[in-house]
Design an enzyme around this catalytic site. Structure first.
Site, PDB file in Angstrom:
ATOM      1  N   ASP A   1       0.446  13.999 -19.516  1.00 10.48           N
ATOM      2  CA  ASP A   1       1.243  14.682 -20.275  1.00 10.48           C
ATOM      3  C   ASP A   1       0.587  15.543 -21.228  1.00 10.48           C
ATOM      4  OD1 ASP A   1       3.580  13.486 -19.502  1.00 10.48           O
ATOM      5  OD2 ASP A   1       3.477  11.643 -20.915  1.00 10.48           O
TER       6      ASP A   1
ATOM      7  N   ASP B   1       8.296   7.011  -7.574  1.00 11.44           N
ATOM      8  CA  ASP B   1       6.895   7.559  -7.210  1.00 11.44           C
ATOM      9  C   ASP B   1       6.827   8.861  -7.975  1.00 11.44           C
ATOM     10  OD1 ASP B   1       4.361   6.858  -5.952  1.00 11.44           O
ATOM     11  OD2 ASP B   1       4.532   8.609  -4.868  1.00 11.44           O
TER      12      ASP B   1
ATOM     13  N   GLU C   1       0.835  -1.161  -0.048  1.00 10.50           N
ATOM     14  CA  GLU C   1       0.141   0.008  -0.002  1.00 10.50           C
ATOM     15  C   GLU C   1       0.975   1.279  -0.192  1.00 10.50           C
ATOM     16  OE1 GLU C   1      -3.320   2.254   2.769  1.00 10.50           O
ATOM     17  OE2 GLU C   1      -2.654   0.244   3.518  1.00 10.50           O
TER      18      GLU C   1
HETATM   19  P1  IMP Z   1       3.241   6.772 -10.091  1.00  9.89           P
HETATM   20  O1  IMP Z   1       2.584   6.624  -8.685  1.00  9.89           O
HETATM   21  O2  IMP Z   1       4.570   7.230 -10.054  1.00  9.89           O
HETATM   22  O3  IMP Z   1       2.703   5.505 -10.796  1.00  9.89           O
HETATM   23  O4  IMP Z   1       2.473   8.145 -10.905  1.00  9.89           O
HETATM   24  C1  IMP Z   1       1.024   8.380 -10.415  1.00  9.89           C
HETATM   25  C2  IMP Z   1       0.402   9.194 -11.600  1.00  9.89           C
HETATM   26  O5  IMP Z   1       1.070  10.360 -11.681  1.00  9.89           O
HETATM   27  C3  IMP Z   1       0.277   8.371 -12.919  1.00  9.89           C
HETATM   28  O6  IMP Z   1      -0.676   7.480 -12.919  1.00  9.89           O
HETATM   29  C4  IMP Z   1       0.141   9.717 -13.614  1.00  9.89           C
HETATM   30  O7  IMP Z   1      -1.010   9.907 -13.797  1.00  9.89           O
HETATM   31  C5  IMP Z   1       0.935  10.686 -13.115  1.00  9.89           C
HETATM   32  N1  IMP Z   1       2.253  10.664 -13.932  1.00  9.89           N
HETATM   33  C6  IMP Z   1       3.386  10.178 -13.062  1.00  9.89           C
HETATM   34  N2  IMP Z   1       4.439  10.484 -14.094  1.00  9.89           N
HETATM   35  C7  IMP Z   1       3.997  11.079 -15.066  1.00  9.89           C
HETATM   36  C8  IMP Z   1       4.363  11.441 -16.379  1.00  9.89           C
HETATM   37  O8  IMP Z   1       5.551  11.309 -16.632  1.00  9.89           O
HETATM   38  N3  IMP Z   1       3.461  12.082 -17.244  1.00  9.89           N
HETATM   39  C9  IMP Z   1       2.190  12.086 -17.090  1.00  9.89           C
HETATM   40  N4  IMP Z   1       1.635  11.854 -15.908  1.00  9.89           N
HETATM   41  C10 IMP Z   1       2.574  11.147 -14.925  1.00  9.89           C
END
Ligand code: IMP
Length: 193
Positions: A154, A70, A41
């Site tokens: 993006d 993250d 989690e």
């Molecule tokens: P995570 O927890 O690192 O997987 O990222 C959380 C969320 O942030 C993802 O599901 C995306 O919606 C957003 N996110 C993270 N990195 C990017 C990126 O490089 N481009 C666009 N959205 C991103």
């Protein structure tokens, strides 16, 4: 060849990271390669805490040096949220387009366009011994969603000194400037030394 586990099931991220790691003499494994489907989690309050929860979990489960990232977007007109809740925020709308419209509306109402993406990478090489690498990219929210590349937010993010959204940039070009590539480059420099 040394093995390194990237604790992620996100196909787009794995493609981005594998491309960056191409030139290194390392076997980069993902959760899918090891048939690991459980994930801990993400209960941290910060990107750093969540990354560490995941890299510790991956190392403890496999014994292979493990890194996890993250990341998310922080938007000025939303009081610098959604941050660590970026994924949940996007999924709380009926579609990505609906989420983008709501963000663009808040930007217009508050006349605050600034935003940034941040990535924290945690590398765990021994029990409870981890190192953090951060990457950040400053920019603004676009006036409309544009582009077909990339993922997540993006289509509405324009990096500083650019006039295209990240989704209008092919992966290679996004990789040259992205928050994730900045953090990964720091990780690679650390691994090379
Ligand atoms: P995570 O927890 O690192 O997987 O990222 C959380 C969320 O942030 C993802 O599901 C995306 O919606 C957003 N996110 C993270 N990195 C990017 C990126 O490089 N481009 C666009 N959205 C991103």
């Amino acid at each position: 060849m040394r093995q390194l586990l990237f604790f992620s099931n996100n196909k787009n991220k794995i493609i981005e990271i594998k491309k960056i790691f191409d030139k290194f003499n390392l076997e980069l494994l993902s959760l899918n390669d090891l048939k690991i489907s459980e994930e801990p989690e993400e209960s941290g309050q910060t990107f750093e805490e969540n990354a560490k929860i995941k890299s510790d979990y991956g190392f403890n489960k496999t014994g292979i040096p493990c890194f996890a990232d993250d990341s998310g977007i922080c938007i000025e007109s939303l009081n610098w949220k959604p941050g660590v809740l970026s994924k949940r925020f996007l999924n709380s709308f009926k579609s990505n387009e609906a989420c983008f419209e709501s963000i663009i509306k808040s930007v217009k109402m508050k006349s605050k366009q600034n935003a940034y993406f941040k990535t924290s990478i945690s590398l765990t090489v021994k029990d409870n011994q981890s190192v953090i690498f951060n990457g950040k990219i400053d920019g603004k929210i676009s006036e409309q969603a544009k582009g077909r590349f990339g993922f997540g937010y993006d289509p509405i993010f324009i990096s500083k000194n650019y006039n295209k959204t990240l989704a209008e940039l092919p992966t290679k070009e996004k990789n040259e400037i992205s928050h994730r590539s900045i953090a990964v480059t720091k990780l690679i420099n650390f691994l090379s030394n």
